[in-house]
Write a protein that holds these residues in place. Structure first.
Motif, PDB file in Angstrom:
ATOM      1  N   GLU A  68      45.427  31.109  35.208  1.00  0.00           N
ATOM      2  CA  GLU A  68      44.336  32.074  35.424  1.00  0.00           C
ATOM      3  C   GLU A  68      43.821  32.002  36.855  1.00  0.00           C
ATOM      4  OE1 GLU A  68      41.416  35.024  34.757  1.00  0.00           O
ATOM      5  OE2 GLU A  68      43.370  34.581  33.889  1.00  0.00           O
ATOM      6  N   HIS A  69      43.688  30.821  37.401  1.00  0.00           N
ATOM      7  CA  HIS A  69      43.220  30.680  38.780  1.00  0.00           C
ATOM      8  C   HIS A  69      44.212  31.297  39.756  1.00  0.00           C
ATOM      9  CE1 HIS A  69      39.876  27.484  38.356  1.00  0.00           C
ATOM     10  NE2 HIS A  69      40.025  28.146  37.227  1.00  0.00           N
ATOM     11  N   THR A  70      45.494  31.123  39.486  1.00  0.00           N
ATOM     12  CA  THR A  70      46.518  31.734  40.343  1.00  0.00           C
ATOM     13  C   THR A  70      46.409  33.248  40.293  1.00  0.00           C
ATOM     14  OG1 THR A  70      47.999  29.853  40.049  1.00  0.00           O
ATOM     15  CG2 THR A  70      49.009  31.934  40.721  1.00  0.00           C
ATOM     16  N   ARG A  71      46.216  33.792  39.090  1.00  0.00           N
ATOM     17  CA  ARG A  71      46.069  35.247  38.950  1.00  0.00           C
ATOM     18  C   ARG A  71      44.861  35.741  39.731  1.00  0.00           C
ATOM     19  NH1 ARG A  71      43.257  38.881  36.757  1.00  0.00           N
ATOM     20  NH2 ARG A  71      41.842  37.486  35.663  1.00  0.00           N
ATOM     21  N   LEU A  72      43.743  35.030  39.610  1.00  0.00           N
ATOM     22  CA  LEU A  72      42.527  35.420  40.334  1.00  0.00           C
ATOM     23  C   LEU A  72      42.722  35.313  41.842  1.00  0.00           C
ATOM     24  CD1 LEU A  72      39.788  33.782  38.093  1.00  0.00           C
ATOM     25  CD2 LEU A  72      40.218  36.223  38.404  1.00  0.00           C
ATOM     26  N   ALA A  73      43.381  34.264  42.298  1.00  0.00           N
ATOM     27  CA  ALA A  73      43.630  34.096  43.730  1.00  0.00           C
ATOM     28  C   ALA A  73      44.483  35.244  44.265  1.00  0.00           C
ATOM     29  CB  ALA A  73      44.303  32.749  44.008  1.00  0.00           C
ATOM     30  N   GLN A  74      45.483  35.659  43.503  1.00  0.00           N
ATOM     31  CA  GLN A  74      46.323  36.781  43.924  1.00  0.00           C
ATOM     32  C   GLN A  74      45.519  38.072  43.979  1.00  0.00           C
ATOM     33  OE1 GLN A  74      49.384  36.402  40.956  1.00  0.00           O
ATOM     34  NE2 GLN A  74      50.637  35.057  42.237  1.00  0.00           N
ATOM     35  N   GLU A  75      44.670  38.273  42.989  1.00  0.00           N
ATOM     36  CA  GLU A  75      43.822  39.469  42.963  1.00  0.00           C
ATOM     37  C   GLU A  75      42.877  39.484  44.168  1.00  0.00           C
ATOM     38  OE1 GLU A  75      40.300  40.954  40.055  1.00  0.00           O
ATOM     39  OE2 GLU A  75      42.142  40.300  39.067  1.00  0.00           O
TER      40      GLU A  75
END
Length: 89
Positions: free
Chosen positions: A36-43
């Motif tokens: 989830e943190h990776t997804r948020l960082a990409q966003e």
């Protein structure tokens, strides 16, 4: 997203105690949080790129942005290049 890995079957036959089961559950929890943190960082990186593009289109220079953000002009160039690389994929 999960992969089968090189082992078949479940791990349940390898869990020897309730403590092992707790550790496995914690590993799964931490993995889900990392995803989830990776997804948020990409966003957030995409949003940062959109904002930088808007400011550049409005006449700000890379040097102006670097000064305002407290980074080097080269860092701005890398942010721009990273976004261009993602757009090509």
């Amino acid at each position: 997203m999960t992969t089968g890995g090189c082992h078949s079957g479940s791990m349940s036959k390898h869990i020897e105690s309730p403590q092992h089961a707790e550790l496995i559950a914690k590993v799964k929890e931490v993995r889900a949080a990392a995803i989830e943190h990776t997804r948020l960082a990409q966003e957030l990186a995409r949003e940062r790129r959109r904002l930088i593009d808007t400011l550049l289109a409005e006449g700000f220079s890379q040097a102006d942005l670097a000064r305002e953000l407290g980074v080097t002009r080269q860092a701005i160039q890398k942010m721009i290049a990273a976004g261009e690389d993602r757009q090509r994929r």
